[in-house]
Design an enzyme around this catalytic site. Structure first.
Site, PDB file in Angstrom:
ATOM      1  N   ASP A 424     -14.579  -7.656 -14.556  1.00 16.83           N
ATOM      2  CA  ASP A 424     -15.218  -8.569 -13.551  1.00 16.83           C
ATOM      3  C   ASP A 424     -14.537  -7.288 -12.895  1.00 16.83           C
ATOM      4  OD1 ASP A 424     -15.370 -10.205 -12.215  1.00 16.83           O
ATOM      5  OD2 ASP A 424     -13.200 -11.478 -12.135  1.00 16.83           O
ATOM      6  N   GLU A 427     -16.844  -4.246  -8.573  1.00 21.85           N
ATOM      7  CA  GLU A 427     -17.574  -3.521  -7.496  1.00 21.85           C
ATOM      8  C   GLU A 427     -17.055  -2.196  -7.109  1.00 21.85           C
ATOM      9  OE1 GLU A 427     -15.777  -6.325  -7.439  1.00 21.85           O
ATOM     10  OE2 GLU A 427     -17.993  -7.716  -8.431  1.00 21.85           O
ATOM     11  N   ASP A 496     -19.325 -15.459  -8.754  1.00 25.04           N
ATOM     12  CA  ASP A 496     -18.824 -16.688  -8.285  1.00 25.04           C
ATOM     13  C   ASP A 496     -20.337 -17.592  -7.899  1.00 25.04           C
ATOM     14  OD1 ASP A 496     -16.477 -15.534  -9.402  1.00 25.04           O
ATOM     15  OD2 ASP A 496     -15.741 -14.778  -7.925  1.00 25.04           O
TER      16      ASP A 496
HETATM   17  C1  GLC Z   1     -13.000 -13.649 -10.487  1.00 33.85           C
HETATM   18  C2  GLC Z   1     -14.623 -13.581 -11.438  1.00 33.85           C
HETATM   19  C3  GLC Z   1     -14.586 -15.363 -12.437  1.00 33.85           C
HETATM   20  C4  GLC Z   1     -12.927 -15.121 -12.977  1.00 33.85           C
HETATM   21  C5  GLC Z   1     -12.282 -14.564 -11.659  1.00 33.85           C
HETATM   22  C6  GLC Z   1     -10.520 -14.281 -12.935  1.00 33.85           C
HETATM   23  O1  GLC Z   1     -13.613 -14.615  -9.439  1.00 33.85           O
HETATM   24  O2  GLC Z   1     -15.717 -13.713 -11.075  1.00 33.85           O
HETATM   25  O3  GLC Z   1     -14.999 -15.627 -13.254  1.00 33.85           O
HETATM   26  O4  GLC Z   1     -13.049 -16.435 -13.919  1.00 33.85           O
HETATM   27  O5  GLC Z   1     -12.291 -13.778 -11.379  1.00 33.85           O
HETATM   28  O6  GLC Z   1     -10.307 -13.907 -13.300  1.00 33.85           O
END
Ligand code: GLC
Length: 776
Positions: A424, A427, A496
């Site tokens: 995650d 980017e 998200d």
């Molecule tokens: C980001 C991710 C989400 C995750 C969060 C905490 O917002 O996109 O899926 O739950 O981080 O790790």
């Protein structure tokens, strides 16, 4: 981006023929035109007289060795003319006009693939540049359609809108500020929570341009990782601008979209075959779980006989968000927990963000500093951004050393018994701090060169590590960001989203856009990530999500619980039926992934892919094909009791009632709470398990059903079933069984036959097929 003041390349000084095509001299630069295949042409323009021979990591083959035999084998010829040179293959004619400079590609029948277009002053913008940026403009018909660019918001047909390619942490107000600035407040793009927001997490500079008057499609892939702008909102031309790098483009003559996609995924690679458990239902939630909580959830799934393969651990399993650590208070014995879950048929996947806590004394940080694998700033400091632990350093994934280092950390991390890795914030997301100070390749490369590739390079490193640790097992990585080629390393979820109906809808065009851009393994957070979901929305999302390539329930910290059992018995039962159907369809779904890994074709397919000459499907993006033979028409609004469904060419059986409908028409079908509209293609043979097991783990049925949907017109239909152990990687000939089912009809007689071939695999238990006929 304004480009009117860019300096146009106006005239070609000289052209010569080379081993592979043409080399032209213009404005002090070189232009190369080469036939990669008979229907794929590469255009390259130098900067400072030098070509960037590996602009990105997207292309993974030698484009001039199509079949890998060391001989490019493309037949072409070049001819000089009075005012133009021509490069001709069996499927494309490239015309290089000398003065004014222009570049056009046509098919042998004269139809246009790409064509330069003069502005109102008669000037051409085939290529123009200013400082490090460059731009091109080309003709497009008013009603033409555009598909692709990977993960984009809004309608599936991109025509009429402009897009930026810059991997963005969508819900971060700092990262999105520049894209929202200056927009009217009623412009949906001013709102990062709207389904129109742009840019998104993933950037793929590839699109299909469909001429809707002829039904012929062309493709363009610009191999450039810098920030890009694609403008499809103008009446008669489209514009493509990149903020840096070179013009390296692959032009695909088509005219069929599946062929363009096949060629594009030959260049940028295909998804490797996932482990079968990754196709099961996945349970995830951002929540400060304890070990006991996770164990209780797993138990509940089994007690409820609700099929589930994946248990996911979000950031709170870590010690203070330090990557590759465990919080030992909440998880006193991770290995025992993972073992216990595995014994019940669960695979556990943990999140790993790229940001390494800036924390002298923390082993991973110290080691990274010592090995000099973190990104640096221009002044030579370690670049610091912000992720969950606060100040963080970022591995310099542009270097093989940093990738190898990261891979080894991942390999060690999964020794605990983890089955997969969730990447995650890649980017990369840097919180309040601009990412631009983050340099790559040991300070040699500007941030912009690698920004869009960061996630892909991270996944490359992760994959190398996992493969080294477990060479016999298939890997599974889920990534938020990505670039052209990400499909080789990871699946993507759509980041998200909101627990809203419009976000349920947008996940369809988004998945289809991904699919047409080479990434078949995608899914949105089921139920919606941000905001409290509602019972009806949750149910409808489960019914749809169960029929998407990646099916994971996930939500943000602080929102209401959205477990299948959180909304009462009725919804629990109906959601279970939806997920059970996914499991019963596992042989079909798995086979769709085999096809994707071999041909690049998507699993979740927009209707236009297979029906590009049907004007009715150009804008259809509230239904899709799941695999080749099942059409899914989800419920997209609260209180919907019926919906309109367009059935494309062919004949279609209502999955639930068995009613037969002719294609090329719109019908209205009821949408009772128990189910969403599904249709099976007449002629298709859909392989199914007879029941839904608790998970895919160790499930080896003796019987596989072949659901044959009787054709109603004469013809021949071929369906496929691929069976293997779903887990291992084999060198050489795959250890599997491939069954081709042929359904044919002539003069009212329907016949079904099948043939199985292949060496088989250890653990195969099927002794027979059971043919289930649908139709008369
Ligand atoms: C980001 C991710 C989400 C995750 C969060 C905490 O917002 O996109 O899926 O739950 O981080 O790790």
């Amino acid at each position: 981006m304004r480009t009117d003041h860019f300096i146009r390349f106006e005239r070609v000084d000289a052209v010569e023929q080379t081993e592979r095509g043409l080399l032209a001299r213009l404005h002090g630069e070189w232009l190369r035109l080469e036939a990669v295949r008979s229907d794929v042409v590469r255009v390259q323009l130098s900067r400072g007289g030098v070509f960037d021979e590996q602009p990105t990591y997207a292309v993974c083959v030698d484009p001039f060795d199509g079949d890998g035999d060391g001989d490019d084998g493309v037949a072409w010829r070049a001819e000089p003319g009075e005012d133009a040179w021509r490069l001709t293959t069996d499927d494309a004619v490239v015309t290089l006009w000398l003065d004014p400079f222009r570049l056009d590609v046509h098919r042998p029948d004269g139809s246009v693939v790409v064509e330069s277009v003069p502005d109102e002053d008669g000037r051409y913008w085939t290529y123009a540049t200013l400082n490090d940026a460059w731009t091109m403009r080309r003709r497009i018909g008013r009603d033409d359609a555009v598909y692709g660019l990977g993960e984009k918001g809004g309608r599936h047909n991109r025509r009429g809108r402009d897009f930026t390619l810059w991997n963005t942490d969508v819900l971060n107000e700092h990262a999105t500020a520049e894209f929202r600035a200056g927009l009217d407040t009623d412009d949906p793009r001013a709102d990062m929570r709207s389904v129109e927001f742009d840019p998104y997490y993933v950037s793929i500079p590839f699109f299909h341009h469909l001429d809707t008057t002829t039904g012929a499609a062309a493709g363009s892939f610009v191999d450039n990782g810098y920030r890009g702008e694609y403008e499809f909102s103008r009446d008669d031309e489209y514009r493509v601008t990149f903020h840096g790098g070179q013009w390296t483009e692959y032009v695909f003559a088509g005219p069929s979209m599946p062929t363009i996609l096949e060629r594009y995924t030959w260049l940028t690679g295909r998804a490797s075959l996932p482990p079968i458990w990754a196709l099961g239902y996945q349970q995830c939630r951002w929540h400060a779980y304890s070990q006991a909580d996770v164990e209780a959830i797993a138990k509940r799934y089994r007690a409820d006989e609700f099929p589930c393969d994946g248990m996911w651990l979000d950031i709170d399993y870590m010690d203070g968000y330090r990557v590759f650590t465990w919080d030992s208070t909440r998880f006193p014995d991770p290995e025992a927990m993972l073992k216990g879950l595995a014994n019940q048929g669960f695979r556990t996947i943990s999140i790993v963000d790229p940001g390494v806590k800036h924390d002298p004394g923390y082993e991973v940080y110290d080691d990274g500093v010592e090995k000099d694998v973190f990104c640096r700033t221009e002044g030579g400091d370690i670049y610091i951004g912000q992720v969950w632990p606060g100040n963080t350093a970022f591995p310099d994934f542009a270097t093989p050393e940093a990738r190898a280092w990261w891979g080894a950390l991942n390999a060690r991390h999964v020794e605990s018994g983890l089955a997969g890795i969730w990447n995650d914030m890649n980017e990369p997301a840097t919180g309040e701090i601009s990412p631009l100070g983050m340099l790559f390749d040991k300070g040699r490369a500007k941030h912009e060169r690698f920004h869009n590739q960061y996630a892909m390079l991270m996944a490359m490193g992760t994959l190398e590590g996992l493969r080294a640790a477990r060479p016999e097992l298939r890997t599974f990585i889920l990534s938020r960001a990505g670039f052209a080629g990400i499909q080789r390393y990871a699946a993507n979820w759509m980041g998200d989203n909101q627990a809203r109906w419009d976000h349920l809808w947008v996940s369809m065009p988004m998945a289809c856009g991904f699919g047409l851009s080479g990434q078949p393994f995608v899914g949105a957070d089921i139920g919606g990530f941000q905001g409290d979901t509602e019972p009806e929305l949750f149910l409808r999302w489960m019914q749809m999500g169960a029929l998407t390539p990646f099916a994971r329930n996930h939500s943000e910290v602080g929102v209401i619980e959205q477990y299948p059992w959180s909304f009462g018995d009725e919804i629990h039962g109906l959601a279970r039926e939806a997920v059970r159907l996914r499991y019963r369809l596992m042989p079909y779904l798995y086979t769709a992934f085999v096809r994707a890994s071999e041909t690049g074709e998507p699993v979740q397919r927009p209707l236009v892919l297979d029906h590009q000459t049907d004007p009715e499907v150009i804008d259809v993006d509230d239904e899709y094909l799941f695999g080749r033979d099942i059409l899914v028409a989800p419920v997209t609004e609260a209180g919907m009791t019926s919906r309109s469904v367009y059935l494309p060419e062919g004949d279609w059986y209502d999955w639930h009632t068995g009613e037969l409908h002719a294609g090329r028409q719109r019908i209205t079908v009821p949408t009772p709470r128990e189910r969403i509209p599904l249709f099976a293609r007449a002629g298709g043979a859909i392989p199914m398990w007879t029941e839904a097991p608790p998970s895919t783990d160790g499930y080896r049925p003796e019987v596989v059903e072949l659901h044959v949907f009787d054709p109603v017109s004469d013809g021949r239909w071929e369906s496929l079933l691929v069976e293997d152990d779903g887990l291992t990687v084999t060198d050489g000939e795959p250890e599997r069984l491939t069954t081709t089912v042929v359904v044919s009809r002539s003069g009212g007689e329907v016949s079904v036959s099948y043939e199985t071939s292949g060496p088989g695999y250890a653990g195969h238990a099927r002794t027979r097929f059971e043919v289930v006929r649908h139709g008369r």
